[in-house]
Design a protein around this motif. Structure first.
Motif, PDB file in Angstrom:
ATOM      1  N   TYR A  41      -9.295 -16.279   9.518  1.00 16.08           N
ATOM      2  CA  TYR A  41      -9.625 -15.022   8.953  1.00 16.08           C
ATOM      3  C   TYR A  41     -10.679 -14.295   9.539  1.00 16.08           C
ATOM      4  O   TYR A  41     -11.453 -13.459   8.930  1.00 16.08           O
ATOM      5  CB  TYR A  41     -10.377 -15.524   7.568  1.00 16.08           C
ATOM      6  N   LEU A  58     -12.670 -17.539  -1.162  1.00 15.90           N
ATOM      7  CA  LEU A  58     -11.542 -16.713  -1.807  1.00 15.90           C
ATOM      8  C   LEU A  58     -11.782 -16.718  -3.295  1.00 15.90           C
ATOM      9  O   LEU A  58     -11.507 -17.315  -3.973  1.00 15.90           O
ATOM     10  CB  LEU A  58     -10.206 -17.565  -1.430  1.00 15.90           C
ATOM     11  N   ARG A  84      -5.330  -8.661   2.998  1.00 14.78           N
ATOM     12  CA  ARG A  84      -4.356  -9.566   3.489  1.00 14.78           C
ATOM     13  C   ARG A  84      -4.526  -9.283   5.157  1.00 14.78           C
ATOM     14  O   ARG A  84      -3.634 -10.129   5.807  1.00 14.78           O
ATOM     15  CB  ARG A  84      -3.101  -9.107   2.938  1.00 14.78           C
ATOM     16  N   VAL A 101     -12.131 -12.954   1.116  1.00 13.68           N
ATOM     17  CA  VAL A 101     -10.785 -12.819   1.020  1.00 13.68           C
ATOM     18  C   VAL A 101     -10.309 -12.348  -0.431  1.00 13.68           C
ATOM     19  O   VAL A 101     -10.492 -13.242  -1.289  1.00 13.68           O
ATOM     20  CB  VAL A 101      -9.984 -13.978   1.729  1.00 13.68           C
TER      21      VAL A 101
END
Length: 479
Positions: A41, A58, A84, A101
C-alpha cells in the motif's frame, strides 16, 4: 534490479501507543503494520520513489475516518489516502505515516431517478456503479473514464480524471453534484444542496461558493471524500460507430471542431502510434448515440464532415472495440502479457497528459514526435511508443501520451521518469494544462502558475495547518 528497489526501505512502524489507539478505532483486523502490507500500500502502479508508511488502515465508516483524522491531526501524523491504487503517477508516501485505504467503503447508497443522481460511498468502483445503473435503464453522465475496471469514484473526483465523452463535459468533476468530506480537523461537511441538512443532493451551485469544486482535482490535500453524488441520465437506445484515417493533423482537428459544433459525438478519440497504416498519421474513432429517428442522420452527417476534411473511411470495428472493450484501448489490442512484456522484458508507463485548445493540438503532436525521434537516450534505454491518444471532450482535446520503458533497468526507470517531467514542461510551454498530478509531477506543473499556486498554498495552510493530508502531493511538505 528488484521491482521493489524504488521503494525506500523503512522497517520502522508507528509508535506502539499510536497503533493501540488506531486498533481501538478500526479493530485489529483492519489495521496492519506488517512489512508486506506496508510495501503493497505504499504505491500505486507508478515507479516513482516512495517510502514505507508506519501503518495501513482500512476504515469502513465515516465515523472511523473522523476519529482517525482527529487523532492524526492532534499528533501530527501524515495521512495518505488511497482508493484502489490504479493510478500511474506516483503516490509519494513518506515514512511514519498512515495510509488510509478506502476501497472497502464501496456501497451504492441511493439512485434518485427523479432528480437524476446517484450517491455512493467513496470506494465504489466506476464500472460496478455503471453496471447497476444499466440494469435500471440509466448510466453515469461521465462515461468511461481512466482506469474504469478498478478505479473508485472518490479517486476519480479527487484526481478530476478525464471523462471520455464528448457531449457532456470535459472532466469527471463536471458531473459531480455534491460531496461529503472529512476535513483535516475531523469535521464533516457536505457541499452543494446537501449542505442543507433538510435537503438532498440535487444541485451543486447553491448555498454560497462552489465548495464542491475545491475538492475536485485536489488529490486529497484539502479533505477526505467519503460520499459522492453524481449526475446520471437515461441510457441511450442505439450506439453506432465510425472511424476515419487522416494524413494531416490540421484536417483531423478541423473535422473534430465541426463535429463538436454539431454536437454529434458521444465519444471521440484521435489515436496515434505504431498500429497505424503507412502514411496515416492519425485515426479518429467516433461513437454515436441516439434513437431510431436520428441515429442514421447523425451518422451520415458525421461521415460527410470527415470526408470534407479529407478523412478516409476506416474500420469502424476498431472504434467499437475502444468503446465497448475497456482494456482494448489501454492495451491497444494486445493481450496483457504481450503488451507489458516485450521479449521477456517487463515495461512501465510514465504517462503524460494534459488538456489543449484545439488549435494547439497539431503543435503538441509535432513536438512530441520530434522529441521522440531525435532524443538518442530513448533508443539507448529501449523506449517504446505505446500511444498518443487525444480524447475529444466538449471544447478541448485531452492528450494522453504513454511511452514505455523497461521497469527492471534502474537507469531506464530514472530516464523514463525524467523524460515524463520533460514532456510535462513541454506541454505547459505549448499551452497545455495537465490534469491529475502527484508528488513527482506537481512541482513541474504548479511552479509555472505563479500567484495561483501561492493562493492554493494559502488555502492549504488555512484548511490543514498541520499539513497532515497527503503532504508533498500537491504542496511542499513544509508550507
Amino acid at each position: 534490479m528488484s521491482y521493489m528497489s524504488h521503494i525506500m526501505v523503512n522497517k520502522m512502524v508507528l509508535k506502539e501507543e499510536y497503533v493501540k489507539v488506531l486498533k481501538e478505532i478500526v479493530g485489529p483486523k483492519r489495521i496492519s503494520t506488517e512489512y508486506v502490507d506496508r510495501v503493497f500500500y505504499s504505491k500505486d502502479l507508478g515507479m516513482d520513489p516512495t517510502e514505507l508508511p508506519g501503518a495501513v488502515l482500512l476504515p469502513k465508516t465515516v465515523d472511523e475516518i473522523v476519529k482517525i483524522v482527529t487523532f492524526a491531526n492532534k499528533n501530527k501524523i501524515p495521512i495518505y489516502v488511497m482508493g484502489r491504487g490504479s493510478g500511474l503517477l506516483g503516490f509519494g508516501v513518506k515514512e511514519d505515516s498512515i495510509v488510509l485505504v478506502l476501497s472497502g467503503m464501496n456501497k451504492i447508497l441511493n439512485i434518485d431517478k427523479k432528480h437524476l443522481t446517484v450517491t455512493t460511498e467513496t470506494g465504489a468502483v466506476w464500472l460496478a456503479v455503471n453496471s447497476t445503473l444499466w440494469k435500471q435503464g440509466y448510466e453515469l453522465c461521465a462515461q468511461w473514464h481512466g482506469g474504469v475496471i478498478s478505479s473508485t469514484l472518490g479517486g476519480a473526483v479527487t484526481a478530476n480524471t478525464v471523462a471520455r465523452t464528448s457531449e457532456d463535459g470535459t472532466a469527471f468533476g463536471e458531473t459531480v453534484v455534491s460531496l461529503e468530506v472529512v476535513l483535516p480537523n475531523g469535521q464533516v461537511i457536505r457541499t452543494g444542496s446537501a449542505a442543507n441538512p433538510k435537503s438532498i443532493p440535487f444541485e451543486r451551485y447553491t448555498l454560497g461558493p462552489d465548495l464542491t469544486g475545491l475538492f475536485i482535482g485536489s488529490e486529497g490535500t484539502f479533505g477526505i471524500i467519503t460520499k459522492v453524488s453524481l449526475k446520471i441520465r437515461r441510457k441511450r437506445d442505439i450506439t453506432d460507430y465510425l472511424s476515419f484515417a487522416f494524413r494531416d493533423y490540421h484536417d483531423a482537428v478541423d473535422a473534430i471542431v465541426e463535429l463538436q459544433h454539431q454536437n454529434l459525438m458521444q465519444f471521440g478519440i484521435l489515436i496515434q502510434g505504431a498500429i497505424l497504416e503507412k502514411d496515416i498519421i492519425c485515426k479518429l474513432h467516433i461513437v454515436l448515440t441516439g434513437d431510431a429517428n436520428n441515429i442514421e442522420y447523425k451518422k451520415k452527417l458525421a461521415e460527410a464532415i470527415c470526408r470534407s476534411h479529407h478523412g478516409e473511411r476506416s474500420n469502424a470495428e476498431h472504434a467499437k472495440n475502444f468503446w465497448e472493450t475497456y482494456y482494448y484501448s489501454w492495451l491497444r489490442g494486445y493481450p496483457t502479457k504481450q503488451y507489458y512484456v516485450r521479449s521477456g522484458i517487463p515495461y512501465f508507463c510514465p504517462e503524460v497528459n494534459g488538456y489543449f485548445p484545439f488549435e494547439q493540438l497539431p503543435k503538441i503532436f509535432d513536438a512530441v514526435w520530434e522529441e521522440w525521434n531525435t532524443n538518442p537516450d530513448i533508443k539507448k534505454y529501449k523506449g517504446l511508443f505505446k500511444a498518443m491518444d487525444t480524447f475529444i471532450t466538449r471544447n478541448v482535446g485531452f492528450v494522453w501520451f504513454d511511452p514505455l520503458f523497461p521497469k527492471l533497468d534502474p537507469d531506464a526507470v530514472k530516464f523514463g521518469l525524467q523524460f515524463r517531467n520533460k514532456m510535462l514542461e513541454l506541454f505547459m510551454e505549448l499551452g497545455g494544462c495537465p490534469a491529475a498530478m502527484s508528488s513527482a509531477t506537481s512541482p513541474v506543473i504548479l511552479s509555472k502558475i505563479g500567484p495561483t499556486y501561492e493562493f492554493m498554498k494559502l488555502l492549504k495552510k488555512a484548511i490543514d495547518p498541520n499539513n497532515i493530508l497527503n503532504p508533498g502531493v500537491l504542496f511542499p511538505e513544509e508550507l
